[in-house]
Every structure is written in structure tokens, then in C-alpha cells.
Design a protein around this motif. Structure first.
Motif, PDB file in Angstrom:
ATOM      1  N   GLN A 198      15.266 -15.615  29.519  1.00 31.96           N
ATOM      2  CA  GLN A 198      14.312 -15.940  30.575  1.00 31.96           C
ATOM      3  C   GLN A 198      14.953 -16.809  31.655  1.00 31.96           C
ATOM      4  N   GLU A 199      16.237 -17.084  31.513  1.00 33.39           N
ATOM      5  CA  GLU A 199      16.994 -17.893  32.462  1.00 33.39           C
ATOM      6  C   GLU A 199      18.459 -17.491  32.367  1.00 33.39           C
ATOM      7  N   LEU A 244      19.934 -10.587  24.479  1.00 34.35           N
ATOM      8  CA  LEU A 244      18.876 -10.601  23.470  1.00 34.35           C
ATOM      9  C   LEU A 244      18.899 -11.916  22.697  1.00 34.35           C
ATOM     10  N   ALA A 245      17.750 -12.561  22.609  1.00 39.16           N
ATOM     11  CA  ALA A 245      17.567 -13.788  21.830  1.00 39.16           C
ATOM     12  C   ALA A 245      18.734 -14.759  22.013  1.00 39.16           C
ATOM     13  N   PRO A 246      19.015 -15.173  23.238  1.00 35.61           N
ATOM     14  CA  PRO A 246      20.174 -16.054  23.451  1.00 35.61           C
ATOM     15  C   PRO A 246      19.996 -17.403  22.774  1.00 35.61           C
ATOM     16  N   GLN A 247      21.091 -17.898  22.216  1.00 39.82           N
ATOM     17  CA  GLN A 247      21.076 -19.188  21.537  1.00 39.82           C
ATOM     18  C   GLN A 247      22.438 -19.841  21.714  1.00 39.82           C
ATOM     19  N   ALA A 248      22.451 -21.093  22.137  1.00 40.88           N
ATOM     20  CA  ALA A 248      23.701 -21.809  22.360  1.00 40.88           C
ATOM     21  C   ALA A 248      24.549 -21.805  21.092  1.00 40.88           C
ATOM     22  N   GLY A 249      25.817 -21.484  21.256  1.00 39.91           N
ATOM     23  CA  GLY A 249      26.742 -21.467  20.133  1.00 39.91           C
ATOM     24  C   GLY A 249      26.938 -20.095  19.524  1.00 39.91           C
ATOM     25  N   PHE A 269      27.240 -15.718  20.044  1.00 39.32           N
ATOM     26  CA  PHE A 269      27.865 -14.828  21.016  1.00 39.32           C
ATOM     27  C   PHE A 269      26.803 -13.931  21.654  1.00 39.32           C
ATOM     28  N   LEU A 270      27.044 -13.578  22.889  1.00 38.55           N
ATOM     29  CA  LEU A 270      26.117 -12.762  23.657  1.00 38.55           C
ATOM     30  C   LEU A 270      25.839 -11.442  22.934  1.00 38.55           C
ATOM     31  N   GLN A 271      24.557 -11.161  22.724  1.00 34.35           N
ATOM     32  CA  GLN A 271      24.128  -9.917  22.099  1.00 34.35           C
ATOM     33  C   GLN A 271      23.334  -9.096  23.108  1.00 34.35           C
ATOM     34  N   VAL A 272      23.582  -7.784  23.114  1.00 33.06           N
ATOM     35  CA  VAL A 272      22.892  -6.878  24.033  1.00 33.06           C
ATOM     36  C   VAL A 272      22.436  -5.652  23.258  1.00 33.06           C
ATOM     37  N   PRO A 273      21.528  -4.844  23.829  1.00 29.24           N
ATOM     38  CA  PRO A 273      21.136  -3.604  23.162  1.00 29.24           C
ATOM     39  C   PRO A 273      22.338  -2.702  22.906  1.00 29.24           C
ATOM     40  N   GLU A 274      22.200  -1.839  21.930  1.00 29.28           N
ATOM     41  CA  GLU A 274      23.301  -0.954  21.544  1.00 29.28           C
ATOM     42  C   GLU A 274      23.812  -0.134  22.730  1.00 29.28           C
TER      43      GLU A 274
END
Length: 287
Positions: free
Chosen positions: A147-148, A177-182, A184-189
Motif C-alpha cells: 500500500q506504499e 505481495l505481503a511486504p515485510q521488512a527483512g 525478500f520481495l515476493q510477486v505473483p508467479e
């Protein structure tokens, strides 16, 4: 001729019978002594930290969970590593060593924020949600997306949400997708190829030392576009040899600036062989 009594023969047999047991007990006693010695004597009296810039020594030690008085040999280095990385997302390379008799040595290398991934396109998110519903039915969970904008390292590690004045390369065309500090960047397949291309390109830019000369990267389904030096739009294939393309991009820039001056601007298409350069419209119409 000497005679041997029955008792002498019995004593010899007994010694032969209990000899291996005696040796085993001696080994066990030594092991117990060593274990007790390590427990009693090898205690953590100091923790040293080196390589840190963003985080203080105290922050890193607190994140590690190490306390003075802990047994030097019972510390779980894997758990310490995980604790530090989970708490301090800018930590990259990390080593933990024992320095006898009583010191733990922590050496860190910190990531730098080289790019920021923009908030995904709402239409793209909606399309992905529809695909998920088609696959899993109406009970499919809602996609959790960024969202940011998020700052990332050269390897794609999420560092923290990007402040309004954050620098770095602006990246568009991904759906975090569901970003969280620490983590790794996840994206759709369906965006895996774009993410792989992004990290490979960032690495190539870093190796050439020109990350600061790139202001934006736009990822499309089969290619990407780099905004370079504020005056060039450079098109590359997603599966390109980015080390080669980055060097070619610099070579074309030098050639065009030698021809048209320092204000040379235009588009480079490196997906074609040979590469095609098109000067900006104002240069084409200049007298």
C-alpha cells in the motif's frame, strides 16, 4: 622353574577382562571434565561488533539475544544470525565467531537501499484477484499487496517503506505481495521473470557503479525500460545479458554525446541486433 599360582592367573584374567572398560571410563571422565570446564570457565564477557554504520553496536547486540555470562560454546550461531536479520533488515553479510577465552566477534555488512518499488497498479491487482477467484472459487483469500512504496536492496530484500524524500531507482510493473521488512520481495508467479530481471539489472548497474545515474525502471511482460542519465530511455529484453547491455548503453551514450554534445538525448533499443538509437524529437527537428 618358576611356578604361577591359580590366584595370579585369575588376577591377569580379571585385568584383561576389565581393561577396555577402564579405558572407556577414563575417556568418559575426561569428556565430563572438559564439558564442565567449558561450562564453568568459557563465559561471554565481551561482544565486539564491526562493519556497522546504520545500526549501533548496542542495537546489534540487543538483536542477537547474547547476554554477558552466556556459555561461549552453547550459543546457537544460526539462531543469533536469524535474530539479527529479522530485527535489523539492513543487515546483509553476517559472521559470528568465538574468540577465546571469553569474546564473541560479530562482523556485519549492511545493505544499501538502491531502489524503491512503487505501489502496484490497482487494475493489475484487481485482475490478479479475479484470476485467484477463478482458480480457487469465491472463498479465495484477498490478495495482500503493498500500500506504499518499499525500499529494496540490490538483491531484492525489503528494507522499509520508502519515505516521501527517499532516493533510489523507482521501479514500476511489479505487484509486491505481503511486504515485510527483512524478507525478500515476493510477486505473483506471472511476474517471476520481471523480478529476476530486476535483481540481475540492479547487480549489473552496481558492478558498473552507475546506479545513481538510473532514475527509473519500468518492467513490462517481455521487456524493460531504463531511464538513464535523465536523457535516455533504454529498452532491454527481460532475459538479457545485463552486464553486456549496461556496458553497451554507456558506450552509446558516449558516442552520442561526442556527436551531439552533452545534451544528447534519445532512445536506445537494445532488443534489436544491432542496437538502434533514435535521437529525441527536439534534436531531430533542430536546424
Amino acid at each position: 622353574m618358576p611356578r604361577y599360582s591359580h590366584h595370579s592367573r585369575t588376577r591377569r584374567r580379571n585385568r584383561g577382562r576389565f581393561g577396555p572398560l577402564f579405558k572407556l571410563l577414563c575417556v568418559a571422565a575426561v569428556m565430563v571434565a572438559l564439558t564442565v570446564g567449558a561450562t564453568v570457565f568459557f563465559r561471554v564477557e565481551a561482544v565486539t561488533v564491526s562493519g556497522n554504520q546504520r545500526y549501533t553496536r548496542e542495537e546489534i547486540i540487543a538483536a542477537s539475544g547474547i547476554e554477558l555470562g552466556d556459555n561461549l560454546y552453547s550459543l546457537n550461531k544460526i539462531r543469533i544470525d536469524q535474530n539479527i536479520r529479522a530485527t535489523l533488515p539492513y543487515i546483509g553479510a553476517l559472521t559470528i565467531n568465538r574468540s577465546l577465552p571469553s569474546t564473541i566477534v560479530i562482523t556485519v555488512t549492511e545493505w544499501e537501499a538502491v531502489a524503491q518499488v512503487a505501489v502496484p497498479d490497482p487494475e493489475r491487482v484487481a485482475a490478479l484477484q479475479r484470476e485467484l477467484v477463478e482458480q480457487e472459487g469465491e472463498d479465495a483469500p484477498a490478495l495482500v499487496t503493498a500500500q506504499e512504496p518499499w525500499l529494496i536492496s540490490v538483491g531484492g530484500k525489503l528494507l522499509e517503506p520508502a519515505a516521501p524524500d527517499s532516493g533510489g531507482i523507482t521501479v514500476t510493473g511489479l505487484t509486491p505481495l505481503a511486504p515485510q521488512a527483512g524478507s525478500f520481495l515476493q510477486v505473483p508467479e506471472g511476474e517471476a521473470a520481471q523480478l529476476e530481471a530486476l535483481t540481475a539489472l540492479l547487480k549489473a548497474l552496481g558492478e558498473e557503479g552507475i546506479q545513481s545515474q538510473v532514475s527509473a525502471i519500468r518492467l513490462e511482460s517481455t521487456y524493460l525500460v531504463v531511464r538513464y542519465a535523465g536523457r535516455f530511455d533504454v529498452k532491454m529484453e527481460l532475459n538479457a545479458d545485463f552486464r553486456y547491455d549496461v556496458r553497451l548503453m554507456q558506450s552509446i551514450r558516449r558516442e552520442m554525446e561526442g556527436k551531439d554534445g552533452e545534451g544528447a538525448a534519445g532512445a536506445m533499443d537494445l532488443t534489436r541486433s544491432p542496437a538502434v538509437y533514435s535521437p529525441a524529437q527536439e534534436q531531430q527537428t533542430a536546424p
